[in-house]
Design a protein around this motif. Structure first.
Motif, PDB file in Angstrom:
ATOM      1  N   THR A   1       0.831  -1.200   0.000  1.00  0.00           N
ATOM      2  CA  THR A   1       0.000   0.000   0.000  1.00  0.00           C
ATOM      3  C   THR A   1       0.861   1.243   0.000  1.00  0.00           C
ATOM      4  N   VAL A   2       0.560   2.182  -0.874  1.00  0.00           N
ATOM      5  CA  VAL A   2       1.298   3.435  -0.922  1.00  0.00           C
ATOM      6  C   VAL A   2       0.893   4.286   0.270  1.00  0.00           C
ATOM      7  N   PRO A   3       1.852   4.829   1.042  1.00  0.00           N
ATOM      8  CA  PRO A   3       1.486   5.720   2.137  1.00  0.00           C
ATOM      9  C   PRO A   3       0.749   6.949   1.611  1.00  0.00           C
ATOM     10  N   ARG A   4      -0.429   7.146   2.093  1.00  0.00           N
ATOM     11  CA  ARG A   4      -1.186   8.327   1.684  1.00  0.00           C
ATOM     12  C   ARG A   4      -2.221   8.636   2.746  1.00  0.00           C
ATOM     13  N   ALA A   5      -2.722   9.819   2.723  1.00  0.00           N
ATOM     14  CA  ALA A   5      -3.700  10.246   3.708  1.00  0.00           C
ATOM     15  C   ALA A   5      -5.011   9.492   3.524  1.00  0.00           C
ATOM     16  N   PRO A   6      -5.650   9.060   4.615  1.00  0.00           N
ATOM     17  CA  PRO A   6      -6.971   8.450   4.487  1.00  0.00           C
ATOM     18  C   PRO A   6      -7.977   9.498   4.020  1.00  0.00           C
ATOM     19  N   ALA A   7      -9.109   9.031   3.538  1.00  0.00           N
ATOM     20  CA  ALA A   7     -10.122   9.955   3.036  1.00  0.00           C
ATOM     21  C   ALA A   7     -10.552  10.939   4.117  1.00  0.00           C
ATOM     22  N   ILE A   8     -10.581  10.469   5.363  1.00  0.00           N
ATOM     23  CA  ILE A   8     -10.945  11.319   6.491  1.00  0.00           C
ATOM     24  C   ILE A   8      -9.740  11.446   7.410  1.00  0.00           C
ATOM     25  N   ASP A   9      -9.299  12.658   7.679  1.00  0.00           N
ATOM     26  CA  ASP A   9      -8.209  12.880   8.634  1.00  0.00           C
ATOM     27  C   ASP A   9      -8.733  12.524  10.024  1.00  0.00           C
ATOM     28  N   PRO A  10      -8.089  11.579  10.731  1.00  0.00           N
ATOM     29  CA  PRO A  10      -8.585  11.180  12.052  1.00  0.00           C
ATOM     30  C   PRO A  10      -8.767  12.349  13.010  1.00  0.00           C
ATOM     31  N   GLU A  11      -7.933  13.390  12.899  1.00  0.00           N
ATOM     32  CA  GLU A  11      -8.073  14.496  13.841  1.00  0.00           C
ATOM     33  C   GLU A  11      -9.395  15.233  13.651  1.00  0.00           C
ATOM     34  N   THR A  12      -9.939  15.166  12.452  1.00  0.00           N
ATOM     35  CA  THR A  12     -11.268  15.734  12.237  1.00  0.00           C
ATOM     36  C   THR A  12     -12.300  14.995  13.078  1.00  0.00           C
ATOM     37  N   VAL A  13     -12.133  13.676  13.165  1.00  0.00           N
ATOM     38  CA  VAL A  13     -13.037  12.859  13.970  1.00  0.00           C
ATOM     39  C   VAL A  13     -12.789  13.112  15.454  1.00  0.00           C
ATOM     40  N   VAL A  14     -11.508  13.303  15.828  1.00  0.00           N
ATOM     41  CA  VAL A  14     -11.175  13.591  17.222  1.00  0.00           C
ATOM     42  C   VAL A  14     -11.904  14.845  17.689  1.00  0.00           C
ATOM     43  N   ARG A  15     -11.949  15.844  16.824  1.00  0.00           N
ATOM     44  CA  ARG A  15     -12.618  17.091  17.195  1.00  0.00           C
ATOM     45  C   ARG A  15     -14.089  16.857  17.523  1.00  0.00           C
ATOM     46  N   ARG A  16     -14.709  15.950  16.800  1.00  0.00           N
ATOM     47  CA  ARG A  16     -16.115  15.627  17.090  1.00  0.00           C
ATOM     48  C   ARG A  16     -16.241  14.951  18.451  1.00  0.00           C
TER      49      ARG A  16
END
Length: 287
Positions: A120-135
């Motif tokens: 797997t090529v290292p790349r950002a997931p579709a959703i940045d986990p920190e966005t979820v952390v903020r929720r």
């Protein structure tokens, strides 16, 4: 001579694997100084590139990402963490054919680690986990300290030790936990106050306390607080309302982890404030 990039290649273990997606804009691997574009040749003998099928999949992912700046970059950890590391444990569950990478998302300042398979090529997931952390943090409804002392309506004396402490509740001190999910990414976060800075309202330096503060009991007499105290050097009569107006600022430390296929961890801080007043007078001596 390298021709235009057909795929994004994983670098050998001895090289930092930092990847940026997008087309070059006048020369091989042109890009910003913050990211490194990795160009791959059609040769099958480039170390770390995997099979030709893997490279085709990488090229497709690069095209889908477009030419904009990526949200996150990845750097291979050298040496790899010990087996008991959470990310390494995640790799073990998936057969261990991969490595742990540091992930950095400049848009949010997030820095953590994640295990990624070799294919797997290292790349950002579709959703940045920190966005979820903020929720998750929003769901905790974190507040400023619940000040117990100085107490509302209390009267204090110049030169006498004052003990400061707060009541510990889920929303004002912690530990407080919450889980949030967005776009298939689930994050569990735990928040707890790591320190409280007391601005006493008299112009002196802030008092920083690492804990909630010890509660005063009458048997302590005029002893100073062992961990969170202050001595007012003047009366508050000249202040608005005849009281000092102070602020207690709590620093919350939020530790989080992503559950599922990509076991990422990280931490962030949140700041919350509360206000308090202290009426301080001079000792009256009768002849």
């Amino acid at each position: 001579m390298l021709r235009r990039a057909a795929a994004i290649a994983l670098l050998p273990a001895s090289v930092l694997a930092t990847v940026a997606y997008g087309e070059s804009s006048g020369g091989i691997c042109n890009g910003t100084s913050m990211y490194v574009k990795v160009c791959a040749t059609a040769s099958d003998n480039v170390p770390g590139t995997g099979s030709s099928d893997d490279r085709k999949g990488s090229a497709s992912a690069s095209s889908a990402a477009g030419s904009g700046t990526p949200k996150c970059t990845y750097e291979k950890v050298i040496p790899q963490p010990p087996p008991e590391n959470l990310a390494m444990q995640d790799g073990k569950r998936h057969g261990g054919k991969g490595a742990v990478y540091r992930v950095w998302c400049p848009d949010t300042g997030r820095f953590g680690v994640v295990w990624i398979p070799d294919s797997t090529v290292p790349r950002a997931p579709a959703i940045d986990p920190e966005t979820v952390v903020r929720r998750a943090v929003d769901a905790m409804k974190l507040m400023g300290p619940k000040v117990a002392s100085p107490r509302e309506g209390g009267k204090y004396v110049v030169g006498m030790p004052m003990w400061m402490w707060v009541d510990q509740t889920l929303t004002t001190y912690g530990p407080n936990r919450a889980t949030a999910s967005v776009g298939g990414v689930t994050v569990t976060a735990t928040a707890e106050v790591s320190s409280i800075s007391w601005e006493m309202g008299d112009g002196t330096a802030a008092v920083v306390c690492k804990g909630p503060g010890a509660r005063y009991i009458p048997s302590m007499g005029m002893a100073r607080s062992p961990d969170c105290g202050h001595v007012y050097g003047r009366a508050s009569i000249a202040e608005a309302g005849g009281k000092f107006h102070g602020t207690a600022t709590a620093t919350w430390t939020v530790n989080w982890q992503v559950t599922g296929d990509r076991a990422e961890t990280g931490s962030l801080t949140e700041v919350r404030q509360s206000r308090f007043t202290a009426e301080v007078g001079e000792v009256q001596v009768l002849n």
